[in-house]
Write an enzyme that holds these catalytic residues in place. Structure first.
Site, PDB file in Angstrom:
ATOM      1  N   ALA A   1       0.707  -1.084  -0.124  1.00  0.00           N
ATOM      2  CA  ALA A   1      -0.026  -0.068   0.104  1.00  0.00           C
ATOM      3  C   ALA A   1       0.899   1.212  -0.053  1.00  0.00           C
ATOM      4  CB  ALA A   1      -0.974  -0.096   1.263  1.00  0.00           C
TER       5      ALA A   1
ATOM      6  N   GLY B   1       0.684  -4.939   0.870  1.00  0.00           N
ATOM      7  CA  GLY B   1      -0.497  -4.942   0.221  1.00  0.00           C
ATOM      8  C   GLY B   1      -0.220  -5.791  -1.151  1.00  0.00           C
TER       9      GLY B   1
ATOM     10  N   GLU C   1      -0.599  -9.384  -0.483  1.00  0.00           N
ATOM     11  CA  GLU C   1      -2.033  -9.675  -0.263  1.00  0.00           C
ATOM     12  C   GLU C   1      -2.901  -9.428  -1.759  1.00  0.00           C
ATOM     13  OE1 GLU C   1      -1.876  -6.375   2.622  1.00  0.00           O
ATOM     14  OE2 GLU C   1      -2.922  -7.532   3.978  1.00  0.00           O
TER      15      GLU C   1
ATOM     16  N   GLU D   1       4.617  -4.993   7.088  1.00  0.00           N
ATOM     17  CA  GLU D   1       3.781  -3.955   8.055  1.00  0.00           C
ATOM     18  C   GLU D   1       4.306  -3.582   9.494  1.00  0.00           C
ATOM     19  OE1 GLU D   1       2.414  -6.201   6.197  1.00  0.00           O
ATOM     20  OE2 GLU D   1       1.000  -5.343   5.014  1.00  0.00           O
TER      21      GLU D   1
HETATM   22  N1  DAK Z   1       4.608   3.232  -0.787  1.00  0.00           N
HETATM   23  C1  DAK Z   1       4.928   4.416  -1.328  1.00  0.00           C
HETATM   24  N2  DAK Z   1       6.198   4.607  -1.996  1.00  0.00           N
HETATM   25  C2  DAK Z   1       7.050   3.215  -2.218  1.00  0.00           C
HETATM   26  C3  DAK Z   1       6.526   2.276  -1.630  1.00  0.00           C
HETATM   27  C4  DAK Z   1       5.424   1.983  -0.869  1.00  0.00           C
HETATM   28  N3  DAK Z   1       4.951   1.023  -0.349  1.00  0.00           N
HETATM   29  N4  DAK Z   1       7.620   1.357  -1.754  1.00  0.00           N
HETATM   30  C5  DAK Z   1       8.527   2.015  -2.639  1.00  0.00           C
HETATM   31  N5  DAK Z   1       8.178   3.297  -2.707  1.00  0.00           N
HETATM   32  C6  DAK Z   1       8.853   4.188  -3.414  1.00  0.00           C
HETATM   33  C7  DAK Z   1      10.123   4.843  -2.624  1.00  0.00           C
HETATM   34  O1  DAK Z   1       9.814   5.763  -1.826  1.00  0.00           O
HETATM   35  C8  DAK Z   1      10.923   5.288  -3.827  1.00  0.00           C
HETATM   36  O2  DAK Z   1      10.361   6.451  -4.325  1.00  0.00           O
HETATM   37  P1  DAK Z   1      11.399   7.986  -4.547  1.00  0.00           P
HETATM   38  O3  DAK Z   1      12.349   8.089  -3.162  1.00  0.00           O
HETATM   39  O4  DAK Z   1      12.170   7.443  -5.794  1.00  0.00           O
HETATM   40  O5  DAK Z   1      10.592   8.955  -4.836  1.00  0.00           O
HETATM   41  C9  DAK Z   1      10.642   4.528  -5.052  1.00  0.00           C
HETATM   42  O6  DAK Z   1       9.523   3.882  -4.687  1.00  0.00           O
HETATM   43  C10 DAK Z   1      11.731   3.410  -5.108  1.00  0.00           C
HETATM   44  O7  DAK Z   1      11.815   2.829  -3.928  1.00  0.00           O
HETATM   45  P2  DAK Z   1      13.489   2.773  -3.226  1.00  0.00           P
HETATM   46  O8  DAK Z   1      14.302   3.781  -3.658  1.00  0.00           O
HETATM   47  O9  DAK Z   1      13.058   2.362  -1.806  1.00  0.00           O
HETATM   48  O10 DAK Z   1      13.920   1.290  -3.985  1.00  0.00           O
HETATM   49  P3  DAK Z   1      14.975   0.403  -3.184  1.00  0.00           P
HETATM   50  O11 DAK Z   1      15.291  -0.507  -4.217  1.00  0.00           O
HETATM   51  O12 DAK Z   1      16.016   0.974  -2.287  1.00  0.00           O
HETATM   52  O13 DAK Z   1      13.939  -0.682  -2.188  1.00  0.00           O
HETATM   53  C11 DAK Z   1      11.873  -1.642  -1.415  1.00  0.00           C
HETATM   54  C12 DAK Z   1      12.979  -1.321  -2.538  1.00  0.00           C
HETATM   55  C13 DAK Z   1      10.693  -2.470  -1.916  1.00  0.00           C
HETATM   56  C14 DAK Z   1      12.730  -2.670  -0.462  1.00  0.00           C
HETATM   57  C15 DAK Z   1      11.736  -0.367  -0.712  1.00  0.00           C
HETATM   58  O14 DAK Z   1      11.137   0.561  -1.470  1.00  0.00           O
HETATM   59  C16 DAK Z   1      10.791  -0.841   0.333  1.00  0.00           C
HETATM   60  O15 DAK Z   1      10.921  -1.331   1.619  1.00  0.00           O
HETATM   61  N6  DAK Z   1       9.446  -0.056   0.170  1.00  0.00           N
HETATM   62  C17 DAK Z   1       8.351  -0.255   1.202  1.00  0.00           C
HETATM   63  C18 DAK Z   1       7.726  -1.610   1.364  1.00  0.00           C
HETATM   64  C19 DAK Z   1       7.006  -2.154   2.145  1.00  0.00           C
HETATM   65  O16 DAK Z   1       7.081  -1.519   3.300  1.00  0.00           O
HETATM   66  N7  DAK Z   1       5.824  -2.263   2.112  1.00  0.00           N
HETATM   67  C20 DAK Z   1       4.412  -2.632   2.408  1.00  0.00           C
HETATM   68  C21 DAK Z   1       3.764  -1.158   2.573  1.00  0.00           C
HETATM   69  S1  DAK Z   1       2.609  -1.268   3.937  1.00  0.00           S
HETATM   70  C22 DAK Z   1      -4.297  -1.038   6.518  1.00  0.00           C
HETATM   71  C23 DAK Z   1      -3.965  -1.099   5.183  1.00  0.00           C
HETATM   72  C24 DAK Z   1      -3.200  -1.375   4.314  1.00  0.00           C
HETATM   73  C25 DAK Z   1      -1.968  -2.225   4.828  1.00  0.00           C
HETATM   74  C26 DAK Z   1      -1.860  -2.286   6.307  1.00  0.00           C
HETATM   75  C27 DAK Z   1      -2.960  -1.614   7.032  1.00  0.00           C
HETATM   76  N8  DAK Z   1      -5.086  -0.694   7.077  1.00  0.00           N
HETATM   77  C28 DAK Z   1      -6.013   0.161   6.617  1.00  0.00           C
HETATM   78  C29 DAK Z   1      -5.187  -0.937   8.586  1.00  0.00           C
HETATM   79  C30 DAK Z   1      -0.741  -2.500   3.857  1.00  0.00           C
HETATM   80  C31 DAK Z   1       0.077  -1.753   4.321  1.00  0.00           C
HETATM   81  C32 DAK Z   1       1.349  -2.094   3.369  1.00  0.00           C
HETATM   82  O17 DAK Z   1       1.457  -2.628   2.332  1.00  0.00           O
END
Ligand code: DAK
Length: 261
Positions: free
Chosen positions: A67, A112, A115, A135
């Site tokens: 997400a 997400g 998911e 998360e």
């Molecule tokens: N959201 C927004 N932007 C994201 C993103 C994300 N999930 N993942 C990556 N990006 C963006 C980065 O910010 C970066 O943007 P710029 O800085 O270039 O503007 C660009 O994509 C490239 O990412 P990185 O520079 O970080 O690339 P790396 O190769 O260094 O790393 C990575 C890749 C996938 C390991 C890293 O980007 C990362 O850790 N990303 C976050 C992954 C993550 O934590 N995903 C889970 C998201 S939380 C709920 C509803 C939904 C959910 C939970 C609760 N409720 C309503 C209760 C679900 C939550 C999630 O999915």
């Protein structure tokens, strides 16, 4: 032109390839994308030309990196609840689409992203795919049914380990624990998904659809109710032309020619 801002749609030979297209944010799911997924799911249901759907992400790095964290950062409790309910409804719609849906996981499938892959019927991963539910590192649990679909796919113990640690696993490990059905080279991914789609399309469509609903309905009820449902729809299939064609073709030692009727 697909008519969508964050999705690409390509249709050929009965297969619709839907690509989540926000490569700069690693295809992270914001509200606009979730709403478009809702819309495209309805479109795919209504489109008789589409027999099988493949869902993938744009670029060679990510399927969906979760997400959109920027979008979620300033949410209130009620926003969070509504956001989870909106996406859960869309993922349920994908899971129960009356056509097979194959996820072609071409890189990060996190939060997400994992998911939505789990809401698909089958997951084919490229060798560079990475799966995880990170998360807890962000101070939240999964909110798009990850706590529910992950244990149903990989079992309670493995699901809890992935949920509690937030660890990422590679494609080989995802395959080993049953999260990925198959792992292929990145350049083979879409062809592998299409090959599976073509094989499914060569089978009797109503029978395939019925298998999908039996699995989906049956897994959430007790065994007795699940097998009772199976018996009902098994019986109904004897009213189809495809049952007659399938069995006649077998007896005549030829390939069946299914009409989907
Ligand atoms: N959201 C927004 N932007 C994201 C993103 C994300 N999930 N993942 C990556 N990006 C963006 C980065 O910010 C970066 O943007 P710029 O800085 O270039 O503007 C660009 O994509 C490239 O990412 P990185 O520079 O970080 O690339 P790396 O190769 O260094 O790393 C990575 C890749 C996938 C390991 C890293 O980007 C990362 O850790 N990303 C976050 C992954 C993550 O934590 N995903 C889970 C998201 S939380 C709920 C509803 C939904 C959910 C939970 C609760 N409720 C309503 C209760 C679900 C939550 C999630 O999915």
């Amino acid at each position: 032109m697909s008519g969508y801002e964050n999705l690409l749609l390509e249709k050929e030979g009965g297969i619709a390839v839907v690509t989540i297209n926000r490569p700069k944010a690693l295809n992270a799911l914001n509200a606009a994308t979730i709403n478009e997924l809702d819309k495209i799911a309805s479109q795919l249901v209504a489109d008789d030309e589409v027999k099988v759907v493949i869902l993938t992400g744009a670029g060679d790095k990510a399927f969906v990196a979760g997400a959109d964290i920027t979008y979620m950062q300033s949410m209130t409790a009620m926003d969070g609840r509504n956001w989870a309910k909106l996406a859960q409804a869309v993922f349920n719609k994908i899971e129960n689409l009356p056509k097979p849906v194959i996820a072609a996981v071409n890189g990060y499938a996190l939060g997400g992203g994992n998911e939505i892959a789990m809401a698909c019927d089958i997951r084919i991963a490229s060798e560079n795919a990475k799966f995880g539910q990170p998360e807890v590192s962000l101070g939240i649990p999964p909110g798009f049914a990850g706590t529910q679909r992950l244990p149903r796919l990989v079992g309670k113990g493995r699901a809890k380990e992935l949920l509690f640690t937030g660890d990422m696993i590679d494609a080989a490990e995802a395959y080993r624990i049953g999260l990925a059905n198959k792992v292929v080279a990145p350049e083979e991914l879409i062809n592998a998904a299409k090959a599976m789609a073509n094989k499914i399309m060569s089978r009797a469509p109503i029978a395939v659809q019925v298998c999908k609903s039996c699995v989906n309905e049956g897994l959430d009820v007790d065994l007795e109710s699940g097998v009772a449902y199976e018996a009902e729809v098994f019986g109904l299939c004897f009213a189809t032309a495809d049952q007659k064609e399938g069995m006649t073709a077998f007896i005549e030692k030829r390939k069946p020619n299914f009409s989907g009727k």
